[in-house]
Write a protein that holds these residues in place. Structure first.
Motif, PDB file in Angstrom:
ATOM      1  N   LEU A   1     -26.202 -28.512  -0.990  1.00  0.00           N
ATOM      2  CA  LEU A   1     -27.491 -28.632  -0.562  1.00  0.00           C
ATOM      3  C   LEU A   1     -28.698 -29.272  -1.687  1.00  0.00           C
ATOM      4  O   LEU A   1     -29.596 -29.804  -1.330  1.00  0.00           O
ATOM      5  CB  LEU A   1     -27.922 -27.657   0.326  1.00  0.00           C
ATOM      6  CG  LEU A   1     -27.224 -27.238   1.773  1.00  0.00           C
ATOM      7  CD1 LEU A   1     -27.788 -25.873   2.280  1.00  0.00           C
ATOM      8  CD2 LEU A   1     -27.578 -28.462   2.680  1.00  0.00           C
ATOM      9  N   LEU A   2     -28.330 -28.321  -2.738  1.00  0.00           N
ATOM     10  CA  LEU A   2     -29.307 -28.611  -3.697  1.00  0.00           C
ATOM     11  C   LEU A   2     -29.276 -30.387  -3.990  1.00  0.00           C
ATOM     12  O   LEU A   2     -30.281 -30.877  -4.572  1.00  0.00           O
ATOM     13  CB  LEU A   2     -29.068 -27.924  -5.004  1.00  0.00           C
ATOM     14  CG  LEU A   2     -29.890 -28.174  -6.383  1.00  0.00           C
ATOM     15  CD1 LEU A   2     -31.342 -27.722  -6.127  1.00  0.00           C
ATOM     16  CD2 LEU A   2     -29.499 -27.179  -7.459  1.00  0.00           C
TER      17      LEU A   2
ATOM     18  N   HIS B   1     -32.278 -33.068  -3.485  1.00  0.00           N
ATOM     19  CA  HIS B   1     -32.634 -34.035  -4.682  1.00  0.00           C
ATOM     20  C   HIS B   1     -32.381 -35.375  -4.394  1.00  0.00           C
ATOM     21  O   HIS B   1     -33.282 -36.135  -4.745  1.00  0.00           O
ATOM     22  CB  HIS B   1     -31.867 -33.592  -5.983  1.00  0.00           C
ATOM     23  CG  HIS B   1     -32.306 -34.411  -7.137  1.00  0.00           C
ATOM     24  ND1 HIS B   1     -33.719 -34.348  -7.792  1.00  0.00           N
ATOM     25  CD2 HIS B   1     -31.645 -35.394  -7.917  1.00  0.00           C
ATOM     26  CE1 HIS B   1     -33.648 -35.270  -8.567  1.00  0.00           C
ATOM     27  NE2 HIS B   1     -32.348 -35.949  -8.840  1.00  0.00           N
ATOM     28  N   SER B   2     -31.372 -35.746  -3.877  1.00  0.00           N
ATOM     29  CA  SER B   2     -30.925 -37.201  -3.617  1.00  0.00           C
ATOM     30  C   SER B   2     -31.761 -37.805  -2.647  1.00  0.00           C
ATOM     31  O   SER B   2     -32.206 -39.020  -2.872  1.00  0.00           O
ATOM     32  CB  SER B   2     -29.642 -37.241  -3.244  1.00  0.00           C
ATOM     33  OG  SER B   2     -28.696 -36.747  -4.380  1.00  0.00           O
ATOM     34  N   TYR B   3     -32.289 -37.068  -1.723  1.00  0.00           N
ATOM     35  CA  TYR B   3     -32.768 -37.488  -0.455  1.00  0.00           C
ATOM     36  C   TYR B   3     -34.368 -37.119  -0.569  1.00  0.00           C
ATOM     37  O   TYR B   3     -35.088 -37.407   0.528  1.00  0.00           O
ATOM     38  CB  TYR B   3     -32.071 -37.240   0.796  1.00  0.00           C
ATOM     39  CG  TYR B   3     -30.728 -38.047   1.113  1.00  0.00           C
ATOM     40  CD1 TYR B   3     -30.968 -39.131   1.455  1.00  0.00           C
ATOM     41  CD2 TYR B   3     -29.744 -37.054   0.678  1.00  0.00           C
ATOM     42  CE1 TYR B   3     -29.516 -39.811   1.505  1.00  0.00           C
ATOM     43  CE2 TYR B   3     -28.442 -37.984   0.752  1.00  0.00           C
ATOM     44  CZ  TYR B   3     -28.311 -39.122   1.159  1.00  0.00           C
ATOM     45  OH  TYR B   3     -27.100 -39.769   1.221  1.00  0.00           O
TER      46      TYR B   3
ATOM     47  N   CYS C   1     -33.146 -23.782  -2.121  1.00  0.00           N
ATOM     48  CA  CYS C   1     -31.794 -23.576  -2.915  1.00  0.00           C
ATOM     49  C   CYS C   1     -31.981 -23.043  -4.308  1.00  0.00           C
ATOM     50  O   CYS C   1     -31.311 -22.405  -4.661  1.00  0.00           O
ATOM     51  CB  CYS C   1     -31.397 -25.051  -3.100  1.00  0.00           C
ATOM     52  SG  CYS C   1     -30.742 -25.996  -1.562  1.00  0.00           S
ATOM     53  N   GLU C   2     -33.080 -23.547  -4.793  1.00  0.00           N
ATOM     54  CA  GLU C   2     -33.460 -22.812  -5.996  1.00  0.00           C
ATOM     55  C   GLU C   2     -33.618 -21.407  -6.026  1.00  0.00           C
ATOM     56  O   GLU C   2     -33.132 -20.544  -7.016  1.00  0.00           O
ATOM     57  CB  GLU C   2     -34.673 -23.570  -6.951  1.00  0.00           C
ATOM     58  CG  GLU C   2     -34.549 -24.909  -7.245  1.00  0.00           C
ATOM     59  CD  GLU C   2     -35.740 -25.520  -7.719  1.00  0.00           C
ATOM     60  OE1 GLU C   2     -36.902 -24.781  -8.041  1.00  0.00           O
ATOM     61  OE2 GLU C   2     -35.528 -26.950  -8.039  1.00  0.00           O
ATOM     62  N   GLN C   3     -34.399 -20.966  -4.970  1.00  0.00           N
ATOM     63  CA  GLN C   3     -34.733 -19.528  -4.953  1.00  0.00           C
ATOM     64  C   GLN C   3     -33.294 -18.823  -4.579  1.00  0.00           C
ATOM     65  O   GLN C   3     -32.967 -17.595  -4.984  1.00  0.00           O
ATOM     66  CB  GLN C   3     -35.475 -19.326  -3.746  1.00  0.00           C
ATOM     67  CG  GLN C   3     -36.945 -19.769  -4.313  1.00  0.00           C
ATOM     68  CD  GLN C   3     -38.079 -19.641  -2.985  1.00  0.00           C
ATOM     69  OE1 GLN C   3     -37.434 -19.285  -1.950  1.00  0.00           O
ATOM     70  NE2 GLN C   3     -39.297 -20.248  -3.298  1.00  0.00           N
ATOM     71  N   THR C   4     -32.365 -19.214  -3.803  1.00  0.00           N
ATOM     72  CA  THR C   4     -31.240 -18.617  -3.474  1.00  0.00           C
ATOM     73  C   THR C   4     -30.306 -18.485  -4.682  1.00  0.00           C
ATOM     74  O   THR C   4     -29.650 -17.485  -4.849  1.00  0.00           O
ATOM     75  CB  THR C   4     -30.569 -19.546  -2.373  1.00  0.00           C
ATOM     76  OG1 THR C   4     -31.270 -19.841  -1.082  1.00  0.00           O
ATOM     77  CG2 THR C   4     -29.190 -18.797  -1.975  1.00  0.00           C
ATOM     78  N   LEU C   5     -30.370 -19.627  -5.474  1.00  0.00           N
ATOM     79  CA  LEU C   5     -29.654 -19.607  -6.636  1.00  0.00           C
ATOM     80  C   LEU C   5     -29.859 -18.568  -7.748  1.00  0.00           C
ATOM     81  O   LEU C   5     -29.379 -17.735  -8.443  1.00  0.00           O
ATOM     82  CB  LEU C   5     -29.651 -21.012  -7.381  1.00  0.00           C
ATOM     83  CG  LEU C   5     -28.580 -21.780  -6.665  1.00  0.00           C
ATOM     84  CD1 LEU C   5     -28.797 -23.065  -7.349  1.00  0.00           C
ATOM     85  CD2 LEU C   5     -27.086 -21.730  -6.784  1.00  0.00           C
ATOM     86  N   GLU C   6     -31.398 -18.553  -7.663  1.00  0.00           N
ATOM     87  CA  GLU C   6     -32.105 -17.454  -8.714  1.00  0.00           C
ATOM     88  C   GLU C   6     -31.682 -15.910  -8.236  1.00  0.00           C
ATOM     89  O   GLU C   6     -31.700 -15.155  -9.098  1.00  0.00           O
ATOM     90  CB  GLU C   6     -33.478 -17.748  -8.851  1.00  0.00           C
ATOM     91  CG  GLU C   6     -33.705 -19.131  -9.452  1.00  0.00           C
ATOM     92  CD  GLU C   6     -35.197 -19.465  -9.703  1.00  0.00           C
ATOM     93  OE1 GLU C   6     -35.908 -18.621  -9.346  1.00  0.00           O
ATOM     94  OE2 GLU C   6     -35.613 -20.714 -10.116  1.00  0.00           O
TER      95      GLU C   6
ATOM     96  N   LEU D   1     -25.830 -28.771 -13.032  1.00  0.00           N
ATOM     97  CA  LEU D   1     -26.402 -29.214 -12.030  1.00  0.00           C
ATOM     98  C   LEU D   1     -27.891 -29.280 -11.755  1.00  0.00           C
ATOM     99  O   LEU D   1     -28.662 -30.077 -11.435  1.00  0.00           O
ATOM    100  CB  LEU D   1     -25.919 -28.715 -10.790  1.00  0.00           C
ATOM    101  CG  LEU D   1     -26.200 -29.261  -9.439  1.00  0.00           C
ATOM    102  CD1 LEU D   1     -25.402 -30.420  -9.240  1.00  0.00           C
ATOM    103  CD2 LEU D   1     -25.528 -27.919  -8.259  1.00  0.00           C
ATOM    104  N   ALA D   2     -28.582 -28.461 -12.357  1.00  0.00           N
ATOM    105  CA  ALA D   2     -29.938 -28.065 -12.446  1.00  0.00           C
ATOM    106  C   ALA D   2     -30.643 -29.334 -13.334  1.00  0.00           C
ATOM    107  O   ALA D   2     -31.782 -29.686 -12.872  1.00  0.00           O
ATOM    108  CB  ALA D   2     -30.457 -26.716 -12.763  1.00  0.00           C
ATOM    109  N   ARG D   3     -30.293 -29.479 -14.530  1.00  0.00           N
ATOM    110  CA  ARG D   3     -30.611 -30.329 -15.316  1.00  0.00           C
ATOM    111  C   ARG D   3     -30.413 -31.930 -14.403  1.00  0.00           C
ATOM    112  O   ARG D   3     -31.382 -32.934 -14.541  1.00  0.00           O
ATOM    113  CB  ARG D   3     -29.951 -30.565 -16.598  1.00  0.00           C
ATOM    114  CG  ARG D   3     -30.179 -29.445 -17.567  1.00  0.00           C
ATOM    115  CD  ARG D   3     -29.854 -29.565 -19.016  1.00  0.00           C
ATOM    116  NE  ARG D   3     -30.390 -28.588 -19.758  1.00  0.00           N
ATOM    117  CZ  ARG D   3     -30.162 -28.351 -21.158  1.00  0.00           C
ATOM    118  NH1 ARG D   3     -29.404 -29.488 -21.621  1.00  0.00           N
ATOM    119  NH2 ARG D   3     -30.633 -27.362 -21.816  1.00  0.00           N
ATOM    120  N   GLY D   4     -29.316 -32.156 -14.003  1.00  0.00           N
ATOM    121  CA  GLY D   4     -29.334 -33.544 -13.258  1.00  0.00           C
ATOM    122  C   GLY D   4     -29.863 -33.663 -12.087  1.00  0.00           C
ATOM    123  O   GLY D   4     -30.446 -34.819 -11.743  1.00  0.00           O
TER     124      GLY D   4
END
Length: 399
Positions: free
Chosen positions: A166-167, A171-173, A182-187, A202-205
């Motif tokens: 989903l991240l 980002h792609s769309y 997604c960022e909050q879920t990962l953190e 993945l975060a850098r990309g």
């Protein structure tokens, strides 16, 4: 089904501006009466004092609090969910891997994502239905992505399972709201030492600098265990530049940690010197009567001295008074006492009436020292004074 933030943009209706015009017609009566009436209605040249002041003009209403006061009831969310799940009036088919089809609506997808809007505009129409393809992602992840575009809702289990997919999709769309989720879920506890390297790449990309910083901080904190994982070995062969960057970050953080610990130790030394100056004045001016010899206990009515450095300094003074090699450089303890006396003399503002021994002697000795020694002592006095001010400020805040 988990809850999520919902962003709503209300459609703005175009309202035609108008200027009201009032036409007053007076029926009956003489025209002269009408003129008299109009004449009396004219404002007099002199202002009347008994007329009250007009009310203030209304202020412009601000719409800043409008977004915070808006909410979406559960019934509306259920309608959006039903529209997605049943696909009523769908005019778009989304093809995923294994030729799975997800029905959707062009208007909703176009508003939610500018990338999907361009894809839909370029797609061909067959039987009044447009078809686009989202490959390389599991069908359930694509379904969760499209569902979020409808109602900004997502399932906790689905988010935990497909958060990385989903991240990438967000980002792609270009779906910033889903990207933040997604960022909050990962953190929040999803990162582990086994997947932190993959999430960092993945975060850098995906242009997620905060998530990349969280991953980098975790790698620096637990570098020994993370550097032995399988993900680190794969990254070392695939991207040696990133490995070098991470190692340099660890070395830099270690240097900063050592520098911070060194400054803390130096600050402790300056605080101890400040406490020694206070205890020296206390002993020479008031005379400490509660310490006594080391082999003598305090009496019942006596209270321990409140100066932390008083006991050690009194023992140093007694050694200094009885030592036979008290010349500077002859005895380590006496050398320390000489330095304390000179430091006090440099910090003392009233040497003529000071009761600390040799205070005036060191004032005279200052005139004969070299500039290099003078700079060293001035720097020491400055740092001890700073520690003194910091100690007083800390005591004031505690009080």
């Amino acid at each position: 089904m988990g809850s999520s933030a919902v962003e709503i943009s209300w459609p703005s209706s175009s309202i035609d501006s108008f200027e009201p015009s009032f036409v007053i017609q007076i029926e009956g009566g003489n025209s002269s009466d009408n003129l008299d009436f109009l004449e009396s209605a004219r404002p007099s040249p002199r202002p009347r004092l008994d007329i009250p002041k007009p009310p203030p003009l209304p202020r412009r209403r601000s719409n800043r609090g409008l977004a915070a006061s808006c909410f979406v009831p559960k019934e509306t969310k259920d309608i959006w969910e039903k529209l997605f799940s049943e696909g009523y009036g769908a005019d778009v088919h989304i093809l995923t891997d294994y030729e799975s089809i997800i029905a959707a609506h062009q208007s909703i997808l176009s508003i939610a994502s500018p990338v999907l809007r361009n894809l839909l505009q370029q797609s061909k129409i067959k039987n009044h239905v447009r078809t686009i393809r989202i490959p390389g992602v599991p069908c359930d992840a694509v379904r969760a992505f499209i569902r979020f575009l409808y109602s900004s809702c997502y399932g906790e289990e689905v988010m935990q399972k497909f958060v990385l997919h989903l991240l990438v999709l967000s980002h792609s769309y270009v779906v910033p709201s889903l990207k933040r989720v997604c960022e909050q879920t990962l953190e929040r506890g999803w990162l582990t030492k086994e997947n932190v390297i993959d999430v960092l790449q993945l975060a850098r990309g995906c242009d997620a600098p905060r998530l990349a910083f969280v991953c980098l901080r975790m790698i620096v904190r637990d570098f020994k265990s993370i550097s032995t994982t399988e993900a680190w070995k794969v990254m070392r062969h695939a991207d040696p530049t990133l490995e070098q960057e991470l190692v340099e970050s660890v070395v830099e953080e270690d240097s900063r940690r050592q520098e911070r610990s060194k400054k803390v130790e130096e600050k402790k030394v300056y605080v101890q010197l400040y406490e020694a100056m206070e205890a020296l004045l206390h002993i020479c001016k008031d005379g400490c009567r509660t310490i006594g010899p080391r082999d003598k206990a305090l009496k019942g009515s006596q209270v321990a001295c409140g100066f932390p450095a008083c006991k050690g300094l009194e023992a140093l003074i007694r050694h200094f008074s009885g030592c036979r090699t008290k010349v500077p450089g002859g005895c380590v303890h006496c050398k320390r006492m000489w330095q304390l006396l000179e430091l006090h003399s440099r910090m003392c503002n009233d040497p003529d009436f000071c009761k600390v021994p040799l205070c005036r002697h060191f004032k005279v000795k200052m005139m004969q020292q070299s500039k290099k020694e003078e700079v060293k002592w001035k720097m020491l006095v400055r740092k001890v004074t700073a520690a003194k001010n910091a100690q007083k400020l800390l005591s004031f805040r505690r009080f």
